[in-house]
Design an enzyme around this catalytic site. Structure first.
Site, PDB file in Angstrom:
ATOM      1  N   CYS A 184      79.092  -2.938 -11.847  1.00 30.44           N
ATOM      2  CA  CYS A 184      79.744  -3.380 -13.047  1.00 30.44           C
ATOM      3  C   CYS A 184      79.500  -4.872 -11.637  1.00 30.44           C
ATOM      4  CB  CYS A 184      80.522  -2.832 -13.714  1.00 30.44           C
ATOM      5  SG  CYS A 184      82.501  -2.956 -12.524  1.00 30.44           S
ATOM      6  N   CYS A 200      86.010  -0.931  -7.390  1.00 33.05           N
ATOM      7  CA  CYS A 200      85.156  -1.640  -6.769  1.00 33.05           C
ATOM      8  C   CYS A 200      85.727  -1.882  -5.270  1.00 33.05           C
ATOM      9  CB  CYS A 200      85.310  -2.733  -7.592  1.00 33.05           C
ATOM     10  SG  CYS A 200      84.244  -2.267  -9.268  1.00 33.05           S
ATOM     11  N   ASP A 254      78.217   4.001  -9.595  1.00 28.40           N
ATOM     12  CA  ASP A 254      78.146   3.085  -8.899  1.00 28.40           C
ATOM     13  C   ASP A 254      77.547   2.634  -7.068  1.00 28.40           C
ATOM     14  OD1 ASP A 254      80.377   1.096  -9.609  1.00 28.40           O
ATOM     15  OD2 ASP A 254      81.770   2.861  -9.657  1.00 28.40           O
ATOM     16  N   CYS A 266      76.639   8.259 -10.137  1.00 27.77           N
ATOM     17  CA  CYS A 266      78.392   7.814 -10.118  1.00 27.77           C
ATOM     18  C   CYS A 266      78.271   6.659 -10.821  1.00 27.77           C
ATOM     19  CB  CYS A 266      79.176   8.076  -9.622  1.00 27.77           C
ATOM     20  SG  CYS A 266      78.972   9.432  -7.773  1.00 27.77           S
TER      21      CYS A 266
END
Length: 271
Positions: A39, A83, A14, A12
């Site tokens: 990211c 995140c 992440d 995915c």
């Protein structure tokens, strides 16, 4: 003792692995490290989390909320809140790992609401409650759920209504169904040409953001509710492709006032 907590999946785009060094007597976290595949905000969130929890006991660390992480970073932009949620989940997994508990248990296999990002009902519900989320967009920003395709939007709305019905019982009930029906009736139907112009204008507005990341988006085909776009450059096939498409889709849904699906041009070839 050592503990490892994983969250997310590389698939995915992440993933986070949290590694804790724990004093077996006092259960104090003496050191914390992370590896993340994601990211800049994912890295910042993971780093903030390790700073916040060092020196805390496991129980104290478990009280850290994703909002604490965002605050530590001086506020994450809404579309990066997932995140900080990821960090909290990895921490819970690590503590469970250390205590020999099965952490997967409160996440039922069959309960995956969002298949694109493997997010289940429990996580969405907890995040909605903890952050008082109100809209589909909030949920996508905080958990990524619903950011890929729109298949799970109805389920997410059900969760929002279930949780917010309890949270905001003193507020007026959501006037969703009646209002949208009325709005739709009064809103002039766009002609196909106007609709395509609107889609193009929306994409034009998004392109500078993608170009900054050395990518681009081009409209290829509009087939009813399905909008096919081509992502090129750095966006193509990168781990964030699904998230980018999801972001584009969210904007188009807002602009057009209807639920549309944004698909990569590769899906057109298969169709």
């Amino acid at each position: 003792g050592h503990a490892i907590g994983d969250f997310g999946s590389i698939k995915c785009g992440d993933a986070l692995r949290l590694m804790l060094k724990i004093n077996p007597q006092s259960e104090v976290i003496e050191d914390a490290h992370f590896q993340t595949f994601g990211c800049g905000s994912a890295i910042a969130s993971s780093s903030a989390l390790t700073e916040i929890i060092k020196g805390k006991t496991l129980d104290e660390a478990l009280t850290v909320s994703n909002q604490d992480i965002a605050d530590y970073l001086d506020g994450l932009p809404p579309e990066k809140m997932h995140c900080s949620v990821m960090g909290r989940e990895a921490l819970q997994a690590a503590v469970a790992n250390y205590r020999g508990e099965a952490w997967k248990d409160d996440h039922e296999e069959g309960d995956l609401v969002c298949k694109c990002f493997a997010i289940d009902a429990v996580m969405i519900e907890d995040t909605v409650r903890a952050n008082r989320l109100r809209t589909l967009e909030d949920v996508a920003n905080y958990t990524k759920a619903g950011g890929g395709c729109s298949a799970c939007h109805e389920k997410i709305e059900d969760i929002l209504i279930a949780v917010n019905g309890r949270l905001y019982a003193n507020e007026a009930k959501p006037r969703k169904a009646a209002a949208t029906a009325a709005e739709a009736a009064t809103r002039p139907r766009l002609t196909n040409y106007q609709r395509i112009r609107k889609i193009e204008e929306t994409l034009e507005a998004i392109r500078p953001m993608l170009q900054r990341d050395h990518g681009d988006v081009t409209l290829i085909e509009v087939d009813g509710k399905k909008i096919y776009v081509e992502l090129s450059g750095a966006c193509q096939g990168c781990s964030m492709e699904a998230a980018t498409l999801g972001g584009v889709q969210q904007k188009l849904i807002e602009t057009l006032g209807e639920l549309v699906q944004v698909l990569p041009v590769t899906a057109l070839a298969r169709a």
